[in-house]
Design an enzyme around this catalytic site. Structure first.
Site, short mmCIF file in Angstrom:
data_model
loop_
_atom_site.label_atom_id
_atom_site.label_comp_id
_atom_site.label_asym_id
_atom_site.label_seq_id
_atom_site.Cartn_x
_atom_site.Cartn_y
_atom_site.Cartn_z
N SER A 123 0.85 -1.19 0.00
CA SER A 123 0.00 0.00 0.00
C SER A 123 0.88 1.24 0.00
CB SER A 123 -0.88 0.02 1.26
OG SER A 123 -1.58 1.26 1.35
N TYR A 150 -2.68 -0.09 10.57
CA TYR A 150 -2.77 -0.78 9.27
C TYR A 150 -1.57 -0.40 8.40
CZ TYR A 150 -4.11 -1.29 4.34
OH TYR A 150 -4.11 -1.57 3.00
#
Ligand SMILES: NC(=O)c1ccc[n+]([C@@H]2O[C@H](COP(=O)([O-])OP(=O)(O)OC[C@H]3O[C@@H](n4cnc5c(N)ncnc54)[C@H](OP(=O)(O)O)[C@@H]3O)[C@@H](O)[C@H]2O)c1
Length: 233
Positions: free
Chosen positions: A138, A150
């Site tokens: 990501s 996250y």
């Protein structure tokens, strides 16, 4: 086309994984997808018209027995493995200072341990085909964001990709880290809404994965960061 390349995609029943699966099937490859939800996988196969070259395998990407079974099942059915896509992952969408730790164990195990388990289970088969490991990281694994746990799991994926590359490159195996910015997928369902601003489509990220896979033999595309125009961070 019985000996066409074979890809195994974790979390391939929706979003980015499903888009990659569709693209590869369209290109004549054979594809195995995993996920925890049997119904989601069944619906995905139905949506595609239950193609013979699609294998769905129910299993948890964070459980080594399930991951090994997925690799073995794909090898038994298709006879080879050319690409693994460690795509299964999710966000608790909360923060390290104010979030609910109850959700963090599963997030860390899925996002960080999961890709490592898949690499471990598939490496012998990938050595045989001089195949490719694709990790879906990501932008949150490159850019610090306040409180984002996250994001920390995706920083781990960024590190795993390069550490893995440095080991497996001498075996002829390539490693590609795809780091998407915001993408419109069910990832955001648990957030309650889509994030503000422009988003990429899952197909656009799938195109980047397929582009990395289609490089000539000997070319190893390592890191691809793809944002929608308008995403500053
Ligand atoms: N959407 C974004 O903006 C964005 C941005 C950057 C990176 N990413 C990353 O892209 C990857 C794919 O996400 P997505 O956006 O396509 O969202 P998604 O549609 O929610 O896809 C995630 C898939 O992973 C599966 N999954 C989750 N945990 C699993 C587990 N423990 N074992 C097996 N399968 C599991 C889910 O199915 P089940 O629940 O049925 O298992 C689901 O099919 C994730 O790693 C995510 O972090 C997404």
């Amino acid at each position: 086309m019985t000996d066409s390349p074979v890809a195994l995609i974790t979390g391939g029943g929706s979003g980015i994984g499903a888009a990659v699966a569709r693209r590869l099937l369209d290109a004549g490859q054979r594809v195995a997808v995993t996920g925890r939800g049997e119904e989601r996988l069944r619906d995905f196969a139905k949506e595609l018209g239950e193609p013979e070259d699609l294998l769905t395998i129910t299993g948890n990407a964070a459980e080594y027995d399930d991951v090994r079974t997925a690799v073995d099942t794909a090898l038994t059915r298709f006879g080879r493995l050319d690409t693994i896509v460690a795509n299964a992952g999710f966000a608790t969408h909360d923060s390290v200072a104010e979030g609910d730790p109850a959700g963090w164990t599963e997030m860390v195990l899925t996002n960080v341990l999961g890709p490592a388990l898949l690499i471990r289970a598939a490496i012998d088969a990938l050595k045989e085909t001089r195949g490719r490991i694709v990790l879906v990281g990501s932008v949150a694994g490159f850019v610090p964001t306040p409180g984002n746990f996250y994001g920390a799991t995706k920083w781990a994926v960024t590190g795993l990709a390069e550490n893995t590359r440095r080991q497996v490159t001498e075996w002829g195996v390539g490693v590609t880290l795809i780091a998407p910015g915001r993408v419109e997928t069910p990832f955001w369902d648990s957030y309650g809404s889509l994030p503000p601003g422009d988003l990429l489509t899952a197909d656009q990220i799938a195109d980047s994965v397929v582009w990395a896979l289609r490089q000539p033999a000997g070319v190893d595309v390592n890191t691809v960061v793809v944002r929608p125009v308008g995403q500053p961070n």
